[in-house]
Design an enzyme around this catalytic site. Structure first.
Site, PDB file in Angstrom:
ATOM      1  N   GLY A  88     131.564   3.055  13.264  1.00 18.64           N
ATOM      2  CA  GLY A  88     132.122   4.384  13.480  1.00 18.64           C
ATOM      3  C   GLY A  88     132.985   4.897  12.330  1.00 18.64           C
ATOM      4  O   GLY A  88     133.840   5.763  12.515  1.00 18.64           O
ATOM      5  N   CYS A 146     124.950   9.366   9.988  1.00 22.05           N
ATOM      6  CA  CYS A 146     125.518   8.206  10.679  1.00 22.05           C
ATOM      7  C   CYS A 146     125.156   8.264  12.159  1.00 22.05           C
ATOM      8  O   CYS A 146     125.517   9.206  12.856  1.00 22.05           O
ATOM      9  CB  CYS A 146     127.039   8.142  10.539  1.00 22.05           C
ATOM     10  SG  CYS A 146     127.704   6.718  11.438  1.00 22.05           S
TER      11      CYS A 146
END
Lengths: 318, 271
Positions: A88, A146
Site C-alpha cells: 500500500g 498500483c
C-alpha cells in the site's frame, strides 16, 4: 544463488561495460538494469552486499504528496514461484522525500527515475513539479497502476483517465515521463499507444497482477488488504508478452519488468522490446541479483559477439 | 538500549556443522559462518535458504539462538511448519546453505540488575542469546517458560544453562506447573521474591497473550517490558516493507526487520 564466489559485494566487473549503455527517452543509462519501484531501498544496510552505483538507474518507492502509512498487515503472502504484496505504498510524502531521501539517491552518480503518484490528477502534477524543481531527477515514472490502493490502478485501466493524467503531468513538467502501466487491461498495447499519444516519453510495464490467497484455518483472505499484487517468476511469461505487445504498438522506449530473476529472464524482456529492465521481488530473495544480471549481460554479449545491448532490443520482432 | 550502527549484514554460505532433531516438530541446526558468529548481538536474526531457486521462493527468518565467535558458529532452531522449514529439516552435516545476516536491531546495552524472560514454545529460540549475554554481564536471569506440553519446551537445556532460576509451566501438566506461566510470573512479581530480587526488565516471545501481559506490566510501570515480534517478511532488510507492526502512537507502522524484532513494550500496538 549461494554467492559462493563473492565474499563481499559480489562485484566481478569493476569498470562499466560501455556496450551496455542504453539511450532511453533522452537520457543515457550506463546499463539497462534497475530496480522495479518499491523493491529496493538505498540505505546503508546494503553497504556490504551490493553497490547501487553499478545500477543502470535508481528507482525509488513511489511517493505521494502527503505522508501515507501503507496497508494493515499481513502485507505478504508467498505463492508458487511468486508473492502477493499488499504493502500500500507507505510514503513520507514529497517534502520529506526531497529533503531527506533524494540527496542520498543522488550520491551514486546514477540516473534517477523518480516514481510518483497522486490521489488526483492535480496531485500527480504537484508532485511532478516539486520533483522537477529539485533539478535532481532525470526522469519521472508516473505510477498509474498500483493494485493495492482504493484508487490506484484505475488510472491505467481506463483509456480516458490514462490520457488525462499523462497529458496533465506532461504539461506540468519538462522532465522525460515514463507511464507505468497495468497488465490488468484488455489490450495493453493500446494503453501503451494512448500513453505515447498523451505525451509519455517511455512506458514501463508490468505492474503486479491483482490476486488473492485464502487462509484455510480462518477461512478468510490472508492479506489485511484482502487482495494483493502478484509478482515474481510466476508472472514472467505474462510480462514478456506484455512488453512484446506494447513494443509493437509504440515508438517510445519500453522499460520491461515482471518476474526477472536472472540474466536469461532479463534478456527475454530485452529481446521482446525492453530498453530498460526492472528487477522486482527477486531483490528480496537476492539483493545482489541486479549486479549479477548486469555482469551476465556483458557475458552474453561476449558469447554472442554482439557490440551493443541496444542492437538486440526488440530483436524478437525482427 | 539499542543503536543502529551495527556491522552491516552480508550474504554468505554457511556449512551445517551439526544438526539435531529435537523431536518431530523441532530441528536444532549449528551453522559454521563467521560473519554472523562474530558480529551478531542478542535479538538479531538471519534469513536462510537451503534449496535451489524456484519454489518456495523466499528465504526464511530465524532467530540466532546463540553464537560461538571463537568457533565461528551460530545456532538456529526451527519449527517445521511449512514447505521451507520441511526442506530445512532434511539438512545433513556438511550441507551448504545461504545465510543473510545478521539482521535487525539487537541489544547493545541494558540498564538492569535482573531480567525476566516470559517465553512460550519455540519463542525460546529468540531469548537464549539475550539470557547468555545478560549473564555474561553479571545480570541475573529469571525465566518463566511455558509450552502446551513438556515435549514442546524447545531450547530447555539452553535456557536452563543461561538462567539463574527457571520456572516451567505446561498446559497439560506434563512438566512443571500445570497451567499458565503468567501465574508463576505474577506470583514472583507480587511476592517477596520481587521485593528481595526485583526484576527490572521483562522480555517476552512466542505468545501474543504473553506480549499483552508484558505490555500491561510495562505501561503500569512495574517493569520495563520488551517484546520480540514475528511478522511475515520477504527480505529482512527493509526493502519489502512487508513486516509491518502498528505503532502504539497511531502514527503508522514500524518494520519488524529494521526497528525490531525487539520492541519496547510501549511502542507497538498488539492486535
Amino acid at each position: 544463488m549461494t554467492d559462493r564466489e563473492h565474499p563481499n559485494t559480489g562485484e566481478s566487473r569493476s569498470t562499466p561495460d560501455p556496450r551496455l549503455r542504453v539511450r532511453l527517452a533522452g537520457i543515457t543509462l550506463p546499463n539497462p538494469v534497475m530496480p522495479a519501484s518499491g523493491t529496493f531501498e538505498y540505505g546503508d544496510i546494503h553497504r556490504d552486499i551490493m553497490d547501487p552505483g553499478r545500477l543502470g538507474a535508481i528507482v525509488n518507492k513511489t511517493i505521494f504528496l502527503e505522508e501515507r502509512p501503507g496497508n494493515p498487515p499481513p502485507r505478504l503472502a508467498e505463492t508458487p514461484c511468486g508473492m502477493l504484496n499488499a504493502i500500500g505504498i507507505p510514503s513520507k510524502g514529497t517534502d520529506e522525500f526531497i529533503t531527506h531521501i533524494l540527496p542520498g539517491l543522488a550520491q551514486y552518480g546514477v540516473p534517477l527515475i523518480i516514481s510518483i503518484a497522486g490521489n488526483s490528477v492535480e496531485e500527480f502534477c504537484e508532485v511532478a513539479r516539486r520533483i522537477e524543481e529539485t533539478g535532481r531527477a532525470d526522469m519521472l515514472e508516473v505510477n498509474l497502476s498500483c493494485p493495492n490502493l482504493s484508487r490506484g490502478i484505475e488510472w491505467a485501466q481506463d483509456e480516458k483517465q490514462l490520457v488525462h493524467v499523462v497529458s496533465a503531468v506532461r504539461k506540468a513538467v519538462k522532465l522525460p515521463l515514463a507511464a507505468k502501466l497495468s497488465p490488468a487491461v484488455a489490450d495493453i498495447g493500446l494503453m501503451g499507444k494512448r500513453a505515447e499519444e498523451a505525451g509519455a516519453d517511455a512506458v514501463s510495464l508490468v505492474n503486479t497482477f491483482k490476486g488473492m490467497v485464502i487462509d484455510l484455518d480462518r477461512k478468510k483472505p490472508t492479506l489485511g488488504n484482502l487482495t494483493g499484487g502478484l509478482s515474481g517468476p510466476a508472472i514472467h511469461p505474462l510480462a514478456v508478452w506484455a512488453v512484446y505487445s506494447v513494443y509493437e504498438n509504440v515508438s517510445i522506449p519500453v522499460i520491461g519488468m515482471g518476474g526477472v530473476n536472472s540474466t536469461e529472464t532479463a534478456l527475454e524482456l530485452i529481446l521482446a522490446g525492453a530498453a530498460g529492465v526492472g528487477v522486482g521481488m527477486y531483490n528480496f530473495v537476492n539483493p545482489r541479483i541486479m549486479v549479477r544480471i548486469i555482469d551476465g549481460l556483458s557475458d552474453y554479449l561476449d558469447k554472442q559477439n554482439i557490440g551493443s545491448i541496444e542492437e538486440i532490443v526488440g530483436a524478437a520482432h525482427r | 538500549m539499542r543503536k543502529s550502527d551495527l556491522p552491516h549484514p552480508r550474504i554468505a554460505e554457511a556449512e551445517v556443522a551439526d544438526v539435531r532433531q529435537v523431536n518431530q516438530q523441532y530441528i536444532d541446526i549449528l551453522l559454521q559462518q563467521e560473519t554472523v558468529a562474530r558480529n551478531a548481538i542478542p535479538g538479531q536474526f538471519v534469513m536462510v535458504r537451503s534449496w535451489p531457486d524456484g519454489d518456495p521462493i523466499l528465504l526464511r527468518p530465524f532467530d540466532i539462538v546463540h553464537t560461538d565467535p571463537d568457533a565461528g558458529t551460530f545456532r538456529i532452531v526451527i519449527k517445521v511448519s511449512g514447505k521451507g522449514t520441511a526442506l530445512l529439516s532434511s539438512l545433513k552435516k556438511g550441507d551448504k546453505i545461504t545465510v543473510t545476516g545478521p539482521l535487525g536491531r539487537g541489544i547493545l546495552s541494558l540498564d538492569a540488575k535482573r531480567i525476566g524472560l516470559l517465553v512460550r514454545g519455540v519463542g525460546a529460540a529468540a531469548v537464549v542469546f539475550t539470557a547468555e549475554w545478560a549473564r555474561a554481564r553479571g545480570i541475573e536471569v529469571i525465566t518463566f517458560f511455558s509450552a502446551a506440553t513438556g515435549g514442546r519446551l524447545v531450547c530447555r537445556d539452553y535456557l536452563e544453562a543461561a538462567s539463574d532460576r527457571l520456572f516451567i509451566a505446561t498446559d497439560d501438566g506434563t512438566a512443571g506447573h500445570h497451567g499458565d506461566a503468567r501465574d508463576l510470573l505474577d506470583r514472583y512479581l507480587k511476592g517477596p521474591a520481587q521485593q528481595e530480587h526485583p526484576i527490572d526488565a521483562l522480555f517476552t516471545c512466542g505468545s501474543r497473550r504473553f506480549a499483552r501481559t508484558v505490555q500491561e506490566l510495562s505501561l503500569q510501570g512495574s517493569v520495563q517490558g520488551y517484546i520480540f515480534l514475528e511478522e511475515y517478511m520477504a527480505c529482512g532488510m527493509g526493502d519489502c516493507h512487508g513486516c509491518a507492526v502498528r505503532r502504539a502512537d497511531g502514527d503508522g507502522y514500524m518494520l519488524v526487520c529494521q526497528e525490531g524484532p525487539i520492541f519496547d513494550a510501549g511502542e507497538v500496538q498488539l492486535d
